[in-house]
Design an enzyme around this catalytic site. Structure first.
Site, PDB file in Angstrom:
ATOM      1  N   CYS A 272      -5.581 121.774 -66.265  1.00  0.00           N
ATOM      2  CA  CYS A 272      -4.456 122.713 -66.316  1.00  0.00           C
ATOM      3  C   CYS A 272      -3.077 122.055 -66.241  1.00  0.00           C
ATOM      4  CB  CYS A 272      -4.594 123.729 -65.197  1.00  0.00           C
ATOM      5  SG  CYS A 272      -6.175 124.576 -65.278  1.00  0.00           S
TER       6      CYS A 272
HETATM    7  C1  UGA Z   1      -4.365 124.637 -60.840  1.00  0.00           C
HETATM    8  C2  UGA Z   1      -3.533 125.639 -60.034  1.00  0.00           C
HETATM    9  O1  UGA Z   1      -3.503 125.243 -58.658  1.00  0.00           O
HETATM   10  C3  UGA Z   1      -4.118 127.055 -60.147  1.00  0.00           C
HETATM   11  O2  UGA Z   1      -3.255 127.966 -59.476  1.00  0.00           O
HETATM   12  C4  UGA Z   1      -4.189 127.415 -61.645  1.00  0.00           C
HETATM   13  O3  UGA Z   1      -4.765 128.706 -61.825  1.00  0.00           O
HETATM   14  C5  UGA Z   1      -5.052 126.406 -62.352  1.00  0.00           C
HETATM   15  O4  UGA Z   1      -4.458 125.099 -62.194  1.00  0.00           O
HETATM   16  C6  UGA Z   1      -5.093 126.796 -63.818  1.00  0.00           C
HETATM   17  O5  UGA Z   1      -4.047 126.790 -64.467  1.00  0.00           O
HETATM   18  O6  UGA Z   1      -6.155 127.244 -64.288  1.00  0.00           O
HETATM   19  P1  UGA Z   1      -6.628 123.294 -60.414  1.00  0.00           P
HETATM   20  O7  UGA Z   1      -6.263 122.532 -61.647  1.00  0.00           O
HETATM   21  O8  UGA Z   1      -8.014 123.801 -60.250  1.00  0.00           O
HETATM   22  O9  UGA Z   1      -5.659 124.574 -60.253  1.00  0.00           O
HETATM   23  O10 UGA Z   1      -6.383 122.300 -59.206  1.00  0.00           O
HETATM   24  P2  UGA Z   1      -5.418 122.136 -57.940  1.00  0.00           P
HETATM   25  O11 UGA Z   1      -6.194 122.382 -56.709  1.00  0.00           O
HETATM   26  O12 UGA Z   1      -4.160 122.865 -58.113  1.00  0.00           O
HETATM   27  O13 UGA Z   1      -5.133 120.571 -58.034  1.00  0.00           O
HETATM   28  C7  UGA Z   1      -4.561 119.987 -59.198  1.00  0.00           C
HETATM   29  C8  UGA Z   1      -4.423 118.498 -59.035  1.00  0.00           C
HETATM   30  O14 UGA Z   1      -3.349 118.192 -58.150  1.00  0.00           O
HETATM   31  C9  UGA Z   1      -5.665 117.796 -58.455  1.00  0.00           C
HETATM   32  O15 UGA Z   1      -5.901 116.636 -59.210  1.00  0.00           O
HETATM   33  C10 UGA Z   1      -5.246 117.441 -57.037  1.00  0.00           C
HETATM   34  O16 UGA Z   1      -5.896 116.289 -56.567  1.00  0.00           O
HETATM   35  C11 UGA Z   1      -3.755 117.211 -57.221  1.00  0.00           C
HETATM   36  N1  UGA Z   1      -2.983 117.402 -55.969  1.00  0.00           N
HETATM   37  C12 UGA Z   1      -2.903 118.638 -55.407  1.00  0.00           C
HETATM   38  C13 UGA Z   1      -2.363 116.326 -55.374  1.00  0.00           C
HETATM   39  O17 UGA Z   1      -2.422 115.191 -55.877  1.00  0.00           O
HETATM   40  N2  UGA Z   1      -1.641 116.519 -54.234  1.00  0.00           N
HETATM   41  C14 UGA Z   1      -1.544 117.737 -53.649  1.00  0.00           C
HETATM   42  O18 UGA Z   1      -0.863 117.846 -52.602  1.00  0.00           O
HETATM   43  C15 UGA Z   1      -2.183 118.822 -54.249  1.00  0.00           C
END
Ligand code: UGA
Length: 434
Positions: A272
């Site tokens: 995403c």
């Molecule tokens: C993300 C959004 O959080 C959702 O709200 C959205 O619906 C979704 O994309 C989408 O568009 O379908 P997702 O991709 O499942 O969800 O994952 P996240 O939990 O948001 O994490 C995204 C990335 O950011 C991961 O690689 C995670 O490791 C990284 N991240 C997250 C960090 O490096 N640091 C953080 O503090 C948080």
């Protein structure tokens, strides 16, 4: 209500099962016979926490019967509202590829030609502003030979579901965004979500389809930029020998900043953030505006794996040496490796002539498609045995719990991209931003 959901990816399957759980009668339509058979047997086609229980509850032989799957589009004729949950992949220039959505809308329109009463079609997939109104609605109108606003209505309802916690996110949302260009479509969407709103009291944003589309991009752009900003700050901290996590803990106490999404490290992956930031940069540029902040967020994210490798180089020359890569999924809790930071890390190791051995509790098979020739270990212990260095990519509990296992390495150099491992005597520890 009678609801059809087109597409059985992680979003389509999750919302179909959750709508059934809210008491609706749901049919999930997908072209893949195997996925359809899986759902109808009461099993789940995607790796998603809490979904197996819901599908078993509503789709199995002994279930409520609230959910079934089919390959037959005609099933939409017995429903009042159809959610389009089809993929919107990325073109090589970063723009979104609407062709699967367009084909789905055409097939749906063809089918709706037989319908004599009102039908609402809701776009759930992430699409750039104007796609619902200017692309999907005209295709539906032409294929069905019906008039939008008179015979059918179109809405846009973006999803904010994280992979791994999609069911929980659906059933306890921060907000529900209902975009519609006519009142009857909005009323149908309100009815679909009424049981959820009643049980959660979630705020509802009612708007037009373009704004709803933009809200989704703004949401993901903001979160991706937040992670890139804390990574930028983390990189500054590292130069000063300051712990970025201590700094993040303090700034997170400011409720304008909030403590969430302040974990610096290897950056974001997944299907995403990368796709959506590129798509909105591309779409905005076409409109005549080049978003500088978002471009910088992407650049910072692209650099983090290279920084991890550069720190590794300061400790070990990995040419012809065994290197353990711990974690392949783009985050814990999923087998998804799309845009995983493990991919540039492994590519960088291969460029250096390293013998890569990778471990992940669930994502090995998906990563094998990218890297068929590297070694995959069944356990972290096997990966670490004899390794010259270990790179921590995903903070699975199986990885954060590691300790004495590092003693089996040839040289215990741990380069941590997720602040997963505790520093201790006997390990040469290098954190990415701390
Ligand atoms: C993300 C959004 O959080 C959702 O709200 C959205 O619906 C979704 O994309 C989408 O568009 O379908 P997702 O991709 O499942 O969800 O994952 P996240 O939990 O948001 O994490 C995204 C990335 O950011 C991961 O690689 C995670 O490791 C990284 N991240 C997250 C960090 O490096 N640091 C953080 O503090 C948080």
């Amino acid at each position: 209500m009678d609801i059809s959901v087109i597409g059985s990816g992680y979003v389509g399957t999750t919302i179909a099962a959750c709508f059934a759980d809210l008491g609706h009668d749901v049919v999930n339509v997908d072209i893949d016979e195997e996925i359809v058979a899986t759902i109808n047997s009461g099993a789940t086609p995607v790796h998603e926490e809490d979904l197996p229980g819901l599908i078993a509850k509503h789709a199995s032989d002994t279930g409520t019967g609230g959910l079934r799957a089919t390959t037959d589009y005609e099933a939409v004729l017995d429903t009042e509202v159809t959610f389009l949950c089809l993929p919107t992949p990325q073109n090589v220039d970063g723009s979104i590829d609407l062709s699967i959505m367009e084909a789905g809308a055409e097939q749906l329109g063809d089918t709706l030609a037989e319908k004599t009463d009102w039908h609402t079609v809701v776009v759930k997939s992430t699409v750039v502003p104007g796609s619902t109104e200017d692309v999907i609605t005209p295709i539906l109108a032409e294929a069905s030979n019906q008039t939008p606003g008179k015979d059918f209505g179109v809405g846009m309802n973006p999803e904010f579901l994280r992979e791994g916690t999609a069911v929980a996110d659906f059933l306890d949302p921060d907000k529900v965004v209902l975009g519609a260009d006519d009142d009857r479509a909005l009323a149908d969407m309100q009815d679909v979500f009424a049981p959820l709103i009643e049980q959660t009291d979630a705020p509802v944003v009612e708007t037009d389809t373009r704004t709803a589309e933009m809200i989704k991009y703004a949401n993901n752009s903001f979160l991706a930029s937040k992670v890139s900003l804390i990574n930028d700050i983390g990189n500054i901290c590292k130069e000063y020998g300051i712990d970025a996590y201590e700094v993040a803990g303090a700034i997170g106490l400011d409720d304008r900043i909030s403590e969430r999404f302040l974990r610096s490290g290897l950056g974001w992956g997944g299907s995403c953030f990368g796709k959506d930031t590129n798509a909105i940069i591309n779409a905005a540029t076409e409109q005549g505006y080049e978003p500088a902040m978002l471009a910088a967020a992407v650049e910072v994210n692209d650099r983090q794996p290279q920084r991890l490798l550069a720190f590794m180089d300061q400790h070990v020359d990995v040419t012809n040496k065994r290197v353990a890569v711990l974690g392949l999924a783009f985050k814990p809790g999923t087998d998804d490796v799309r845009n995983s930071r493990a991919i540039p890390v492994i590519e960088g190791l291969q460029d250096r002539g390293a013998d890569v051995v990778a471990y992940d509790p669930v994502a090995v098979e998906n990563m094998r498609e990218h890297f068929p020739d590297i070694e995959y270990a069944d356990t972290p212990e096997d990966a670490l045995d004899g390794a010259a260095t270990a790179l921590v990519v995903t903070d699975w509990p199986e990885i954060t719990d590691l300790d004495e296992e590092f003693d089996a390495m040839q040289t215990p150099v741990v380069v941590d991209g997720r602040r997963a491992i505790d520093r201790r005597d006997g390990i040469v520890y290098e954190g990415l931003t701390w």
